[in-house]
Design an enzyme around this catalytic site. Structure first.
Site, PDB file in Angstrom:
ATOM      1  N   MET A 114     -22.274 -14.704  27.763  1.00 19.84           N
ATOM      2  CA  MET A 114     -22.870 -14.132  28.989  1.00 19.84           C
ATOM      3  C   MET A 114     -21.782 -13.524  29.880  1.00 19.84           C
ATOM      4  O   MET A 114     -21.533 -14.012  30.963  1.00 19.84           O
ATOM      5  CB  MET A 114     -23.650 -15.231  29.724  1.00 19.84           C
ATOM      6  CG  MET A 114     -24.789 -15.802  28.916  1.00 19.84           C
ATOM      7  SD  MET A 114     -25.422 -17.352  29.584  1.00 19.84           S
ATOM      8  CE  MET A 114     -24.180 -18.519  29.014  1.00 19.84           C
TER       9      MET A 114
ATOM     10  N   GLN B  12     -32.986 -13.642  34.268  1.00 16.57           N
ATOM     11  CA  GLN B  12     -32.337 -13.427  35.568  1.00 16.57           C
ATOM     12  C   GLN B  12     -33.147 -12.449  36.405  1.00 16.57           C
ATOM     13  O   GLN B  12     -33.448 -12.711  37.574  1.00 16.57           O
ATOM     14  CB  GLN B  12     -30.909 -12.885  35.364  1.00 16.57           C
ATOM     15  CG  GLN B  12     -29.913 -13.878  34.806  1.00 16.57           C
ATOM     16  CD  GLN B  12     -28.545 -13.234  34.597  1.00 16.57           C
ATOM     17  OE1 GLN B  12     -28.403 -12.004  34.586  1.00 16.57           O
ATOM     18  NE2 GLN B  12     -27.528 -14.062  34.426  1.00 16.57           N
TER      19      GLN B  12
ATOM     20  N   THR C 141     -19.668 -18.509  32.482  1.00 16.92           N
ATOM     21  CA  THR C 141     -20.287 -17.489  33.325  1.00 16.92           C
ATOM     22  C   THR C 141     -20.397 -18.062  34.724  1.00 16.92           C
ATOM     23  O   THR C 141     -20.661 -19.260  34.881  1.00 16.92           O
ATOM     24  CB  THR C 141     -21.691 -17.101  32.811  1.00 16.92           C
ATOM     25  OG1 THR C 141     -22.443 -16.477  33.865  1.00 16.92           O
ATOM     26  CG2 THR C 141     -22.466 -18.322  32.351  1.00 16.92           C
ATOM     27  N   ASN C 142     -20.185 -17.234  35.724  1.00 14.66           N
ATOM     28  CA  ASN C 142     -20.371 -17.687  37.105  1.00 14.66           C
ATOM     29  C   ASN C 142     -21.849 -17.709  37.490  1.00 14.66           C
ATOM     30  O   ASN C 142     -22.343 -18.699  38.013  1.00 14.66           O
ATOM     31  CB  ASN C 142     -19.615 -16.776  38.067  1.00 14.66           C
ATOM     32  CG  ASN C 142     -18.119 -17.000  38.060  1.00 14.66           C
ATOM     33  OD1 ASN C 142     -17.595 -17.856  38.758  1.00 14.66           O
ATOM     34  ND2 ASN C 142     -17.417 -16.215  37.256  1.00 14.66           N
ATOM     35  N   THR C 143     -22.541 -16.617  37.205  1.00 15.52           N
ATOM     36  CA  THR C 143     -23.923 -16.482  37.669  1.00 15.52           C
ATOM     37  C   THR C 143     -24.808 -17.627  37.214  1.00 15.52           C
ATOM     38  O   THR C 143     -25.585 -18.185  38.001  1.00 15.52           O
ATOM     39  CB  THR C 143     -24.527 -15.156  37.171  1.00 15.52           C
ATOM     40  OG1 THR C 143     -23.786 -14.063  37.731  1.00 15.52           O
ATOM     41  CG2 THR C 143     -25.983 -15.029  37.570  1.00 15.52           C
TER      42      THR C 143
ATOM     43  N   CYS D  94     -17.120 -13.281  38.846  1.00 19.73           N
ATOM     44  CA  CYS D  94     -17.884 -12.925  37.659  1.00 19.73           C
ATOM     45  C   CYS D  94     -16.863 -12.902  36.542  1.00 19.73           C
ATOM     46  O   CYS D  94     -15.770 -12.349  36.721  1.00 19.73           O
ATOM     47  CB  CYS D  94     -18.564 -11.567  37.816  1.00 19.73           C
ATOM     48  SG  CYS D  94     -19.350 -10.995  36.300  1.00 19.73           S
ATOM     49  N   THR D  95     -17.178 -13.482  35.411  1.00 21.36           N
ATOM     50  CA  THR D  95     -16.164 -13.661  34.379  1.00 21.36           C
ATOM     51  C   THR D  95     -15.686 -12.354  33.760  1.00 21.36           C
ATOM     52  O   THR D  95     -14.704 -12.348  33.026  1.00 21.36           O
ATOM     53  CB  THR D  95     -16.680 -14.597  33.273  1.00 21.36           C
ATOM     54  OG1 THR D  95     -17.952 -14.139  32.798  1.00 21.36           O
ATOM     55  CG2 THR D  95     -16.817 -16.024  33.804  1.00 21.36           C
ATOM     56  N   GLU D  96     -16.373 -11.237  34.045  1.00 22.18           N
ATOM     57  CA  GLU D  96     -15.912  -9.942  33.530  1.00 22.18           C
ATOM     58  C   GLU D  96     -15.019  -9.179  34.495  1.00 22.18           C
ATOM     59  O   GLU D  96     -14.325  -8.234  34.078  1.00 22.18           O
ATOM     60  CB  GLU D  96     -17.114  -9.045  33.186  1.00 22.18           C
ATOM     61  CG  GLU D  96     -17.884  -9.432  31.943  1.00 22.18           C
ATOM     62  CD  GLU D  96     -18.874 -10.537  32.201  1.00 22.18           C
ATOM     63  OE1 GLU D  96     -19.296 -11.196  31.243  1.00 22.18           O
ATOM     64  OE2 GLU D  96     -19.235 -10.747  33.380  1.00 22.18           O
TER      65      GLU D  96
END
Length: 228
Positions: free
Chosen positions: A10, A52, A83-85, A195-197
């Site tokens: 994710m 989501q 994932t943060n979200t 956010c991990t990206e």
């Protein structure tokens, strides 16, 4: 060293960075040819992203909790959600685990506190910026948290339409730098890449204030916990 169970996918782009970071940190700590014992369950992101958008956090939480339980049964001694979200459903996951779950915001808060920051900017998906689950955890740790007042839609779109697909654009980097500059003008002393990206796009070399990459900090903390 405990086996690390990682709920990934994710997106898979950031999960690949997680895997590398876990192994690099293990090699630094143990030396030689050591690498991290990791069980990675990489989910299909498309159904999660649909939940989501629909606000079906209960369904998403149940699915990710099933994954976490599977990792524990497979031998994981500590669980991380890459994932943060989706930490919006962290409580649903931890309720079904008997092994530790390391929340992504906690090592970030610890690093910021160690460096003496009090007012921080937060970047992330619109869910992370608009929902209280992430900011409240940071505020409970003593931080004043600022989020962008404009461009949230554009910043969110860059994550889902570009970074999650491995697309890196200079124009998008400039939009993020502008958002950080505006957070700085409001008093932010550092900025959380929540956010991990986002670490694929932004780092200290381009940011006007220090950056705290949740992906790297979370990976290091998972290795430390696995070795404890």
């Amino acid at each position: 060293m405990k086996t690390i169970g990682l709920i990934g996918g994710m997106s898979w782009e950031s999960s690949a960075h997680y895997y590398a970071a876990l192994n690099r940190e293990t090699a630094v700590r143990l030396g030689g040819l050591h690498s991290a014992p990791v069980i990675l369950h990489s989910v299909d992101f498309a159904p999660i992203e649909a939940m989501q958008r629909a606000g079906d956090w209960q369904g998403a939480g149940a699915q990710l909790a099933d994954v976490a339980v599977g990792l524990e049964r497979a031998g994981a001694g500590i669980i991380g959600l890459a994932t943060n979200t989706m930490h919006i459903v962290a409580d649903a996951i931890t309720a079904r685990l008997s092994v530790p779950f390391l929340h992504i915001a906690d090592p970030t808060a610890a690093a910021l506190a160690e460096d003496g920051y009090e007012t921080v900017g937060l970047l992330g998906t619109r869910f992370t910026l608009e929902q209280p689950f992430y900011r409240a955890r940071l505020e409970a740790a003593g931080f004043t948290v600022l989020v962008p007042e404009v461009d949230v839609t554009n910043l969110n779109g860059i994550i889902y339409e570009e970074l999650c697909r491995g697309i890196i654009r200079d124009e998008s980097r400039r939009l993020y730098v502008t958002a950080i500059e505006r957070l700085k003008a409001r008093g932010a002393e550092a900025v959380i890449l929540g956010c991990t990206e986002i670490g694929m796009l932004i780092d200290d070399a381009v940011s006007p204030i220090p950056t705290y990459d949740t992906t790297g900090l979370h990976a290091k903390a998972l290795v430390a916990a696995a070795l404890a």
